[in-house]
Design an enzyme around this catalytic site. Sequence first.
Site, PDB file in Angstrom:
ATOM      1  N   LYS A  82      24.846  33.241  48.013  1.00 45.53           N
ATOM      2  CA  LYS A  82      25.481  34.440  47.531  1.00 45.53           C
ATOM      3  C   LYS A  82      24.716  35.577  47.113  1.00 45.53           C
ATOM      4  O   LYS A  82      23.777  34.952  46.174  1.00 45.53           O
ATOM      5  CB  LYS A  82      26.541  33.782  46.552  1.00 45.53           C
ATOM      6  CG  LYS A  82      27.917  34.820  46.534  1.00 45.53           C
ATOM      7  CD  LYS A  82      28.769  34.276  45.507  1.00 45.53           C
ATOM      8  CE  LYS A  82      30.115  34.770  45.557  1.00 45.53           C
ATOM      9  NZ  LYS A  82      30.960  34.205  44.530  1.00 45.53           N
TER      10      LYS A  82
HETATM   11  C1  E4P Z   1      34.118  35.949  44.471  1.00 43.47           C
HETATM   12  O1  E4P Z   1      33.401  35.331  45.272  1.00 43.47           O
HETATM   13  C2  E4P Z   1      33.943  35.844  42.978  1.00 43.47           C
HETATM   14  O2  E4P Z   1      33.755  34.708  42.500  1.00 43.47           O
HETATM   15  C3  E4P Z   1      35.490  35.996  42.482  1.00 43.47           C
HETATM   16  O3  E4P Z   1      36.415  36.451  43.388  1.00 43.47           O
HETATM   17  C4  E4P Z   1      35.523  36.974  41.190  1.00 43.47           C
HETATM   18  O4  E4P Z   1      36.667  37.113  40.763  1.00 43.47           O
HETATM   19  P1  E4P Z   1      37.031  37.830  39.305  1.00 43.47           P
HETATM   20  O5  E4P Z   1      37.077  39.292  39.031  1.00 43.47           O
HETATM   21  O6  E4P Z   1      38.476  37.303  38.993  1.00 43.47           O
HETATM   22  O7  E4P Z   1      36.002  37.220  38.312  1.00 43.47           O
END
Ligand code: E4P
Length: 214
Positions: A82
């Site tokens: 990522k």
């Molecule tokens: C995606 O890969 C992220 O980990 C995640 O969806 C972030 O979400 P949040 O806005 O609830 O922290």
Amino acid sequence: MKLFLDTANVAQVKEIAAWGVLDGVTTNPSLVAKEGKDFKETVLAMCAVVPCVSAQVTAADFEGMKKQADEYAGWHKHVVVKVPMTTEGLKTLSYCRGKGIRTNTTLIFSAPQALLAAKAGATIISPFIGRLDDAGEDGMTLIAEIMEMWGHYNLDTEVLVASTRHPRHIVDAARLGAHISTVPYEVFKKLPYHPLTDTGIEKFMKDWEKVSSR
Ligand code: E4P
């Protein structure tokens, strides 16, 4: 549409995977910090359960990201590296594409960012819709724009709807043809349930008691 679990909790991954509906997991530094467990061990435990586990780099520059990308990709073939949506991140996506390392571009908040990440070779892009909603924008409009753009070209990059907050987000993402939604545990647990299913089961059971007591 593929369903991913947005968590760094291995027990949650095992629980949802047992339903036979889980295609992958997305982790991020905040989720990993919340669990307080070793990052590599966590990722490896998840890789044993699902074929796609996003592990986020924490370096800010290309050299550091490249090093972490090589390291994480070496842990297990189910790891997807990522990478944040920055210009250094774009260089990393391109580098990873050249090496056959799968990537997920995180923190996408606009259509131009989505297009650039796809052109740089991202396997997956993650537009964060909940955070856009929180900021007073309409996150799902961004998904509609991206899917419209994708419809004009043969882009291999999958669109992952991230930062989902409730079941309606998952339905709307599927209606727009998004490839993947990542879902927090609390939201995932709501998906199988409907009050009419519960009262229906209750009534069937009560009626069946009359049959079996005859
Ligand atoms: C995606 O890969 C992220 O980990 C995640 O969806 C972030 O979400 P949040 O806005 O609830 O922290």
